[in-house]
Motif scaffolding. Structure first.
Motif, PDB file in Angstrom:
ATOM      1  N   VAL A 136       0.910  -1.156  -0.047  1.00 47.03           N
ATOM      2  CA  VAL A 136      -0.023  -0.196  -0.092  1.00 47.03           C
ATOM      3  C   VAL A 136       1.021   1.139   0.089  1.00 47.03           C
ATOM      4  CG1 VAL A 136      -1.817  -1.171   1.199  1.00 47.03           C
ATOM      5  CG2 VAL A 136      -0.013   0.085   2.465  1.00 47.03           C
ATOM      6  N   THR A 140      -0.810   6.034   3.110  1.00 51.96           N
ATOM      7  CA  THR A 140      -2.062   5.159   3.794  1.00 51.96           C
ATOM      8  C   THR A 140      -1.578   4.492   4.767  1.00 51.96           C
ATOM      9  OG1 THR A 140      -2.851   4.998   1.182  1.00 51.96           O
ATOM     10  CG2 THR A 140      -3.610   2.983   3.093  1.00 51.96           C
ATOM     11  N   GLN A 143      -1.222   6.811   7.838  1.00 51.35           N
ATOM     12  CA  GLN A 143      -2.629   6.969   8.450  1.00 51.35           C
ATOM     13  C   GLN A 143      -3.023   5.783   9.278  1.00 51.35           C
ATOM     14  OE1 GLN A 143      -5.000   8.163   5.080  1.00 51.35           O
ATOM     15  NE2 GLN A 143      -4.322   9.990   4.947  1.00 51.35           N
ATOM     16  N   ARG A 144      -2.913   4.479   8.926  1.00 53.12           N
ATOM     17  CA  ARG A 144      -3.321   3.610   9.582  1.00 53.12           C
ATOM     18  C   ARG A 144      -2.678   3.500  10.921  1.00 53.12           C
ATOM     19  NH1 ARG A 144      -2.858  -2.194   6.563  1.00 53.12           N
ATOM     20  NH2 ARG A 144      -4.459  -0.924   5.026  1.00 53.12           N
TER      21      ARG A 144
END
Length: 383
Positions: A136, A140, A143-144
């Protein structure tokens, strides 16, 4: 990845986070500060390695944390009194790996978030490395991880840990395998070794044994084109016999304590596969006995599905199909198992159709390719 940024440096990460948390830093801020210290270590250590690596990381990370606190308090017109540990003093010899593992396996987190946070805070990987492992974008994954850290922000560092959750997260890490420049299976094994040392529990040993026994077969599991090699077709001379021997030794010690758990039983099944010199010499009767014990312990539909294969090998395809009738057909891999057992029973046309249906349902590309090839092989023989 810089070769200097290896396991010895990453092994210090949870201990350093632990020092900062015990000094009063919240987990998220401590983890951010340690990541910045790791970047500085990469820049300076190759030319000027410290005498006390952990102490150096603690000092730099704590200073990074204080810089953030002072910046925030300046904006809020507040003052915070803090004491900075001298860079020359040795770091306290405390291993907080277990506590950090418990936080990363917090029940508020999804499995994917728990794994990502574990890879950052315990394995010491960068966000980029974790993102590459999950295929990914780095933004992304950032943020996770940020959401995961916010979710555990209020968790107590000294709360009782859920070992079962920690083990589950580590096994999820192991099953991610290899991607990018980080071997996640090897990282999971390293962390499982630490867990086995930190907590005297036979299930921790069972987890480590299971990982070692599966990892031993990895060189023979994938073809050069990326397709799967079924266990029965693997070149067993390519299995790592040292890892097999270590896994069996650890398992035997765990089983001798007569506190059997799910992971120990899974490892016992893996050990019997590893012990067979060829697929034909596999002791399926004993494997079936282990599956019976595992099913009695867990009542797991997945175990029931795998048990049907063992029944088919030990007692014949018809018996295996009868056992499969007791499994929910909606379960993933149900059609693949049905295809295998019907082929074993001689119903090749039906098996080919089931392999095709199983391939259409597969979510893993390597598994989809394998099942498609199985269907093509049978269809070719029917012409």
């Amino acid at each position: 990845m810089d070769p200097f940024y290896g396991a010895p440096l990453r092994e210090l990460v949870p201990a350093v986070i632990g020092v900062l948390v015990r000094r009063g830093a919240v987990f998220a801020a401590a983890e951010d500060a340690v990541q910045e210290a790791l970047v500085e270590a990469l820049r300076t250590w190759p030319a000027d390695p410290p005498h006390d690596p952990k102490g150096w990381l603690v000092t730099v990370a704590w200073r990074r944390f204080l810089d953030v606190v002072r910046s925030e308090t300046a904006r809020e017109r507040r003052e915070v009194a803090v004491e900075v540990e001298p860079a020359s003093g040795p770091a306290r010899d405390t291993d907080d790996t277990l506590e950090v593992l418990f936080l990363c396996a917090h029940p508020a987190l999804s499995p994917a978030s728990a794994v990502a946070l574990t890879l950052r805070a315990v394995a010491g990987l960068t966000t980029r490395q974790v993102a590459e492992a999950y295929l990914v974008p780095e933004a992304t994954m950032a943020q996770r991880i940020s959401r995961a850290k916010r979710a555990v922000a209020q968790a107590s560092f000294d709360r009782p840990g859920d070992l079962a959750t920690v083990r589950r997260v580590l096994y999820l890490v192991f099953n991610e395998g290899y991607s990018g420049d980080v071997d996640l299976a090897a990282e999971a094994i390293r962390l499982a070794r630490q867990l086995a040392v930190l907590v005297d529990d036979p299930e921790n040993d069972g987890l480590l044994a299971l990982m070692l026994l599966h990892h031993a077969r990895r060189p023979a599991r994938i073809r050069p084109d990326g397709s799967l090699v079924p266990l029965a077709e693997q070149d067993r001379t390519r299995w790592d016999r040292d890892l097999v021997a270590e896994g069996v030794t650890i398992l035997q010690s765990a089983l001798a304590r007569e506190r059997r758990g799910e992971l120990q039983l899974q490892a016992a099944i893996a050990a019997l596969h590893a012990d067979a010199a060829s697929a034909a010499e596999t002791d399926w009767v004993q494997i079936l006995e282990w599956y019976d014990e595992l099913l009695a312990l867990t009542a797991s539909p997945v175990v029931r599905l795998n048990r049907a294969v063992a029944v088919g090998e030990a007692d014949g395809a018809r018996a295996g199909l009868a056992a499969l009738d007791e499994v929910d057909p909606a379960l993933p891999r149900h059609r693949a198992v049905a295809a295998y057992l019907h082929e074993k029973d001689g119903a090749h046309a039906l098996a080919a159709r089931l392999y095709t249906e199983a391939a259409a349902l597969a979510t893993n590309l390597a598994e989809k390719t394998h099942l498609t090839r199985q269907a093509a092989r049978l269809n070719s023989s029917l012409r």
